[in-house]
Scaffold this active site. Structure first.
Site, PDB file in Angstrom:
ATOM      1  CE  LYS A  76       0.128  -1.263  -3.543  1.00 28.41           C
ATOM      2  NZ  LYS A  76      -0.507  -1.671  -2.260  1.00 28.41           N
ATOM      3  CE  LYS A  86       3.027  -4.405  -4.470  1.00 28.25           C
ATOM      4  NZ  LYS A  86       2.206  -4.649  -3.256  1.00 28.25           N
TER       5      LYS A  86
END
Length: 324
Positions: free
Chosen positions: A195, A248
């Site tokens: 992330k 992500k």
């Protein structure tokens, strides 16, 4: 006459031929649709920066979940805005909070729908950071027991998959231990392993009221310039017990998705995040792009890069287009 034996265009001559030799297929079964739940009843609040998305009270979230399932989308991910916030985000594991109530109500109404619970504290803390603070520093190890509480509460509510998005070191192991100790052996973990500290999250923070009150999240989310570090994070989370690995954002990090796919055999998820969604919506609203074509092309690129699961706000529209 020039003799041309190799003619790749032969395999592009018609839609029938193109479909026969297509290397990557996009299906409604690939999608997870994110929803935002809020306190109250009979509420549907449009999110200005995310056209087509709304904050929903639990009863409205159940209605939407039924629509999602009827379209063939197999899963939703539940995010929420609490009734109260405090320094440690205790509403995140309150069984009366909108997320836990929504998970329970949706599981009762649509038992076959796979429910993913987002585990983080930023929406629930008064300061907007993803963990317990020591001054202005997010204390990694002090945060882990709080994340365990959130994960167990969501599993108790009926979540099938727990998705920790906080980026604390060791949280996958901690959550796995807590789930197992509480007899949730079959609840999976979809780790936000990779992330990045991205500018593409802006509309989400508007939707979830989760912007930090000071500083930013670069001290625990990944530097967008780093790729080798992503492989380290993936290896750690696999070793700690993650069942699904996520990258992500998706679109600006397809090279990372490909690296992860080449490295592991676990299912890979990508999150087609709010900023990516909002840009497409804005361009389409101005008539600059063909929204359907761009969305399906973009989602296909995520599959082609190596993902198995796509979390996307486009899921409802894409499901209708794919069926049409």
């Amino acid at each position: 006459m020039f003799e041309q034996r190799l003619r790749p265009r032969r395999m592009r001559i018609s839609e029938g031929v193109r479909s026969m030799v297509r290397e990557t297929s996009l299906s409604v079964k690939d999608f997870v649709y994110p929803i935002f739940v809020i306190p109250g009843e009979n509420i549907s609040e449009p999110i200005p920066s995310m056209p087509g998305c709304s904050r929903l009270s639990v009863d409205k979230a159940v209605e939407l979940a039924k629509e999602v399932y009827d379209l063939g989308i197999p899963s939703i991910e539940v995010f929420g805005l609490p009734e109260y916030k405090d320094e440690i985000g205790s509403s995140a594991w309150d069984m009366k909070s909108p997320v836990q109530r929504a998970i329970a109500a949706i599981k009762k109404a649509v038992p076959e729908l796979v429910i993913v619970g987002d585990v983080c504290l930023c929406q629930y803390t008064s300061h907007g950071h993803c963990g317990k603070l020591d001054g202005h520093y997010v204390d990694n190890d002090a945060t882990l027991p709080l994340l365990q509480k959130v994960a167990v509460s969501q599993a108790e509510a009926g979540a099938d998959i727990i998705a920790p998005s906080d980026m604390m070191d060791g949280r996958v192991r901690a959550i796995r231990e807590a789930l197992d100790e509480n007899k949730f052996l079959n609840v999976s973990i979809m780790s936000y392993a990779v992330k990045y500290a991205s500018g593409y999250y802006g509309p989400f923070r508007d939707a979830a009221d989760s912007a930090p009150q000071f500083g930013d999240r670069r001290a625990y989310q990944m530097d967008p310039a780093n790729a080798h570090e992503a492989m380290k994070e993936v290896a750690l989370d696999v070793e700690e017990g993650a069942d699904i690995i996520m990258v992500k954002p998706a679109l600006a990090y397809l090279d990372i998705v490909r690296r992860v796919r080449d490295r592991i055999e676990h299912p890979i998820a990508v999150y087609n995040v709010s900023g990516e969604y909002a840009m497409v919506k804005a361009a389409a609203a101005n008539g600059w792009i063909d929204e359907k074509r761009i969305v399906l092309e973009t989602l296909t690129s995520m599959k082609r890069a190596g993902s198995d699961i796509i979390i996307t706000y486009h899921a409802i529209d894409a499901a209708k287009w794919l069926k049409g």
